[in-house]
Design a protein around this motif. Structure first.
Motif, PDB file in Angstrom:
ATOM      1  N   ARG A  96      44.297  54.558   4.540  1.00 32.20           N
ATOM      2  CA  ARG A  96      44.311  55.503   5.653  1.00 32.20           C
ATOM      3  C   ARG A  96      43.842  54.825   6.946  1.00 32.20           C
ATOM      4  N   LYS A  97      42.834  53.954   6.840  1.00 27.23           N
ATOM      5  CA  LYS A  97      42.310  53.276   8.022  1.00 27.23           C
ATOM      6  C   LYS A  97      43.307  52.252   8.562  1.00 27.23           C
ATOM      7  N   ILE A  98      43.935  51.491   7.657  1.00 27.80           N
ATOM      8  CA  ILE A  98      44.880  50.452   8.074  1.00 27.80           C
ATOM      9  C   ILE A  98      46.066  51.065   8.805  1.00 27.80           C
ATOM     10  N   TYR A  99      46.672  52.091   8.197  1.00 24.71           N
ATOM     11  CA  TYR A  99      47.895  52.644   8.779  1.00 24.71           C
ATOM     12  C   TYR A  99      47.609  53.500  10.008  1.00 24.71           C
ATOM     13  N   THR A 100      46.425  54.096  10.065  1.00 24.56           N
ATOM     14  CA  THR A 100      46.045  54.814  11.282  1.00 24.56           C
ATOM     15  C   THR A 100      45.833  53.836  12.439  1.00 24.56           C
ATOM     16  N   THR A 101      45.248  52.682  12.137  1.00 21.16           N
ATOM     17  CA  THR A 101      45.041  51.657  13.162  1.00 21.16           C
ATOM     18  C   THR A 101      46.370  51.122  13.680  1.00 21.16           C
ATOM     19  N   ILE A 102      47.314  50.884  12.769  1.00 19.49           N
ATOM     20  CA  ILE A 102      48.652  50.443  13.187  1.00 19.49           C
ATOM     21  C   ILE A 102      49.287  51.471  14.108  1.00 19.49           C
ATOM     22  N   ALA A 103      49.137  52.759  13.739  1.00 20.64           N
ATOM     23  CA  ALA A 103      49.779  53.842  14.494  1.00 20.64           C
ATOM     24  C   ALA A 103      49.070  54.164  15.803  1.00 20.64           C
ATOM     25  N   ALA A 104      47.869  53.622  16.010  1.00 22.80           N
ATOM     26  CA  ALA A 104      47.121  53.910  17.243  1.00 22.80           C
ATOM     27  C   ALA A 104      47.147  52.732  18.208  1.00 22.80           C
ATOM     28  N   THR A 105      46.588  51.603  17.791  1.00 26.28           N
ATOM     29  CA  THR A 105      46.474  50.470  18.711  1.00 26.28           C
ATOM     30  C   THR A 105      47.831  49.829  19.002  1.00 26.28           C
ATOM     31  N   GLY A 106      48.712  49.773  18.001  1.00 30.54           N
ATOM     32  CA  GLY A 106      50.033  49.160  18.203  1.00 30.54           C
ATOM     33  C   GLY A 106      50.822  49.819  19.326  1.00 30.54           C
ATOM     34  N   PRO A 107      51.039  51.147  19.270  1.00 27.31           N
ATOM     35  CA  PRO A 107      51.771  51.814  20.352  1.00 27.31           C
ATOM     36  C   PRO A 107      51.086  51.698  21.706  1.00 27.31           C
ATOM     37  N   GLY A 108      49.736  51.743  21.713  1.00 31.73           N
ATOM     38  CA  GLY A 108      49.016  51.632  22.976  1.00 31.73           C
ATOM     39  C   GLY A 108      49.290  50.302  23.667  1.00 31.73           C
ATOM     40  N   ILE A 109      49.285  49.221  22.895  1.00 34.51           N
ATOM     41  CA  ILE A 109      49.567  47.897  23.457  1.00 34.51           C
ATOM     42  C   ILE A 109      51.026  47.809  23.916  1.00 34.51           C
ATOM     43  N   CYS A 110      51.919  48.406  23.138  1.00 35.23           N
ATOM     44  CA  CYS A 110      53.351  48.324  23.467  1.00 35.23           C
ATOM     45  C   CYS A 110      53.686  49.014  24.794  1.00 35.23           C
ATOM     46  N   ILE A 111      53.068  50.177  25.046  1.00 37.88           N
ATOM     47  CA  ILE A 111      53.399  50.865  26.299  1.00 37.88           C
ATOM     48  C   ILE A 111      52.822  50.128  27.506  1.00 37.88           C
ATOM     49  N   ILE A 112      51.713  49.397  27.313  1.00 37.00           N
ATOM     50  CA  ILE A 112      51.202  48.550  28.385  1.00 37.00           C
ATOM     51  C   ILE A 112      52.202  47.435  28.681  1.00 37.00           C
ATOM     52  N   LEU A 113      52.707  46.811  27.622  1.00 41.17           N
ATOM     53  CA  LEU A 113      53.699  45.751  27.801  1.00 41.17           C
ATOM     54  C   LEU A 113      54.969  46.291  28.461  1.00 41.17           C
ATOM     55  N   ALA A 114      55.334  47.531  28.125  1.00 42.18           N
ATOM     56  CA  ALA A 114      56.522  48.138  28.748  1.00 42.18           C
ATOM     57  C   ALA A 114      56.316  48.298  30.250  1.00 42.18           C
ATOM     58  N   SER A 115      55.112  48.718  30.656  1.00 43.01           N
ATOM     59  CA  SER A 115      54.861  48.924  32.085  1.00 43.01           C
ATOM     60  C   SER A 115      54.854  47.605  32.853  1.00 43.01           C
ATOM     61  N   TYR A 116      54.486  46.495  32.169  1.00 41.42           N
ATOM     62  CA  TYR A 116      54.488  45.193  32.831  1.00 41.42           C
ATOM     63  C   TYR A 116      55.828  44.474  32.685  1.00 41.42           C
ATOM     64  N   SER A 117      56.804  45.168  32.091  1.00 40.44           N
ATOM     65  CA  SER A 117      58.159  44.620  32.047  1.00 40.44           C
ATOM     66  C   SER A 117      58.887  44.845  33.363  1.00 40.44           C
ATOM     67  N   GLY A 118      58.259  45.608  34.250  1.00 41.41           N
ATOM     68  CA  GLY A 118      58.826  45.847  35.564  1.00 41.41           C
ATOM     69  C   GLY A 118      60.165  46.552  35.476  1.00 41.41           C
ATOM     70  N   CYS A 119      61.150  46.014  36.170  1.00 40.08           N
ATOM     71  CA  CYS A 119      62.480  46.629  36.213  1.00 40.08           C
ATOM     72  C   CYS A 119      63.437  46.022  35.201  1.00 40.08           C
ATOM     73  N   ASP A 120      62.878  45.241  34.275  1.00 36.44           N
ATOM     74  CA  ASP A 120      63.698  44.733  33.170  1.00 36.44           C
ATOM     75  C   ASP A 120      63.848  45.888  32.179  1.00 36.44           C
ATOM     76  N   THR A 121      64.850  46.726  32.406  1.00 37.79           N
ATOM     77  CA  THR A 121      64.974  47.972  31.647  1.00 37.79           C
ATOM     78  C   THR A 121      65.183  47.726  30.156  1.00 37.79           C
ATOM     79  N   THR A 122      65.902  46.662  29.804  1.00 36.06           N
ATOM     80  CA  THR A 122      66.131  46.367  28.387  1.00 36.06           C
ATOM     81  C   THR A 122      64.818  46.067  27.680  1.00 36.06           C
ATOM     82  N   LEU A 123      63.987  45.246  28.318  1.00 35.23           N
ATOM     83  CA  LEU A 123      62.703  44.893  27.712  1.00 35.23           C
ATOM     84  C   LEU A 123      61.774  46.098  27.660  1.00 35.23           C
TER      85      LEU A 123
END
Length: 519
Positions: free
Chosen positions: A359-386
């Motif tokens: 429960r701890k492992i998969y909850t951590t994947i489902a929490a920190t993983g998406p949080g990091i990904c949306i930060i990376l998306a915002s720093y992708s700028g206007c590279d819409t594909t990325l």
């Protein structure tokens, strides 16, 4: 005559009635989510867009170009005039006002979650669930006329009423499934029914974009409200709260369910057990689960509620592309949830980790993983594909949620899973109120820089709540869930309570005393 009519009706169904219920429940969840999320995309076309040009106070130098508009016109001010002059039904709402409207649904949703579950347990789930979704369908259908007559205030109130209707959906559905799903088929039922959430998100985003690309935003509410009304008619005719109240279920299936569904076998025994509210409210593992739920919902509602706005306002996708691309993350999450579920079961069976750590492992994947990904998306700028890649990958990782904290109530409190699930979902849904409004405050001009701040806040909430869960979560049944087996803790004011093992020794001890007295 009545028996013969029942026999004829039971023969009309090729599949068993419990699977008729499962299919209708899937459609119930799908309808609930489409009516919930359709406004998220529609609002992008309901509100006038303020285009800042170079020299304005709020001009965004990082703004992405709108290729669909600048192909024929290069003057941004003329683009703004053309985009807003052909529709008199657009509204002048600030980002904060839009955030309040988008979060209004969850005001009602939070309030009726627990009461709805209790009503379903007492009176049956059919009409609690059906009536709730009927009210939501009516509100969805009348949304265009309401917003035109009353503006933002009327839409806010209408969305609160919709939330009132949908609040009991999941608790009532769980109450019904507990009477219809045999233990050996429970996983199958879960896969069928709860897949409706992602189907609703996918359909709500995709078809909303398609409808508005070819027509008007009003048609979105007419279509999804109409589908909800159609579902209610079928639900009223086909589904019942329990097998024993179903008028045309076959005798063989009714017998099978009464012999294999625990809730039907032990109904009287379970009715005698009161909910241990005091112990439940003082349970550290339960509160860690609630806190993790708040974090998850913050991230999830940020994606569900505000991703269409980000794609429209920042990445400058047209509405058709926004609808399609907003649906992609939920397709990925739906597929990934099955993968993570199989992986989790495999690892537990092989002994690679226990249930608590799973429960701890998969909850951590489902929490920190998406949080990091949306930060990376915002720093992708206007590279819409990325950017779209990172958003899709974020929701892919969020699919681990169903193998983590989502099913943790069944570990720590199997006897009161309905009540605790209502508590977790209801309290966590407060995020649906706070996050859209806060994002509206943080993004008054909806610039890329402002959205980055909103995404950093989201990551902080996800990480903090996940740390609390990792520190205090449990994978074992809590003592208060079955006091007869576990007894009270030594410091509990009620004093120690004999466990079942001790109870079973009492008759033997009394028998020995009687034999000694006879001698």
């Amino acid at each position: 005559m009545l028996t013969g009519w029942r026999l004829v009706l039971s023969k009309l169904f090729i599949i068993p009635q419990r699977y008729v219920l499962a299919i209708m429940a899937l459609l119930a969840v799908a309808n609930a989510y489409t009516m919930r999320v359709c406004l998220n995309l529609a609002i992008t076309q309901m509100v006038k867009k303020n285009v800042a040009v170079e020299g304005d106070a709020h001009f965004d130098p990082l703004a992405c170009p709108d290729q669909s508009l600048i192909a024929n016109e290069t003057d941004a001010r003329s683009i703004f005039l053309r985009a807003n002059s052909d529709d008199t039904t657009l509204f002048e709402w600030s980002e904060a006002t839009q955030g309040l409207i988008l979060g209004a649904f969850y005001y009602g949703y939070v309030l009726t979650h627990v009461p709805g579950g209790m009503l379903a347990e007492r009176f049956g789930g059919k009409w609690v669930l059906g009536g709730g979704l009927l009210s939501t369908a009516i509100c969805t259908f009348i949304t265009p006329i309401t917003v035109k007559l009353g503006g933002a205030y009327a839409l806010f109130v209408l969305r609160v009423i919709e939330g009132f209707g949908e609040g009991p959906t999941m608790p009532a559905l769980m109450a019904m499934l507990s009477k219809w799903a045999p233990k050996a088929e429970r996983a199958r039922f879960g896969a069928i029914v709860f897949g409706g959430a992602q189907i609703g998100n996918i359909a709500g985003s995709y078809f909303s974009g398609l409808i508005m690309h070819n027509g008007h935003w009003e048609n979105v509410f007419y279509m999804f409200g109409g589908l909800g009304l159609t579902w209610f008619v079928l639900w009223s005719l086909l589904c019942y709260s329990t097998p024993n109240t179903h008028p045309y279920i076959s005798d063989s299936e009714k017998k099978f369910l009464n012999q294999n569904v625990d809730a039907l076998i032990h109904t009287k025994e379970k009715a005698l057990d009161p909910i241990p509210w005091k112990a439940l409210l003082r349970s550290v593992p339960l509160w860690s689960l609630i806190i993790a739920g708040i974090g998850h919902d913050w991230g999830y509602f940020t994606m569900v509620t505000d991703l269409p706005k980000y794609m429209t306002d920042v990445l400058k996708f047209n509405i058709k592309a926004t609808g399609i691309l907003s649906a992609l993350p939920y397709v990925a999450m739906w597929i990934a949830s099955f993968f993570f579920g199989l992986l989790c079961d495999f690892c537990v069976k092989r002994g690679y980790h226990n249930i608590k750590n799973a429960r701890k492992i998969y909850t951590t994947i489902a929490a920190t993983g998406p949080g990091i990904c949306i930060i990376l998306a915002s720093y992708s700028g206007c590279d819409t594909t990325l950017a779209v890649f990172w958003f899709v990958f974020a929701m892919t990782l969020m699919g681990a949620y169903y193998s983590g904290m989502k099913i943790n109530p069944l570990d720590i409190t199997p006897n009161y899973a309905g009540t605790t699930t209502a508590m977790v979902n209801g309290i966590a849904a407060i995020s649906g109120i706070v996050s859209p409004y806060l994002i509206g405050l943080l993004t008054p001009e909806s610039t890329l820089k402002q959205w980055r701040i909103a995404f950093w806040v989201c990551l902080g909430v996800l990480v903090f709540t996940n740390i609390i869960y990792v520190l205090f979560a449990s994978g074992e049944q809590q003592w208060w869930d079955d006091v007869k087996t576990h007894g009270y803790p030594a410091d509990w004011k009620h004093g120690p309570l004999p466990t079942r093992e001790e109870d079973s020794e009492k008759p033997k001890a009394e028998k020995d005393d009687k034999e000694k007295s006879k001698k």
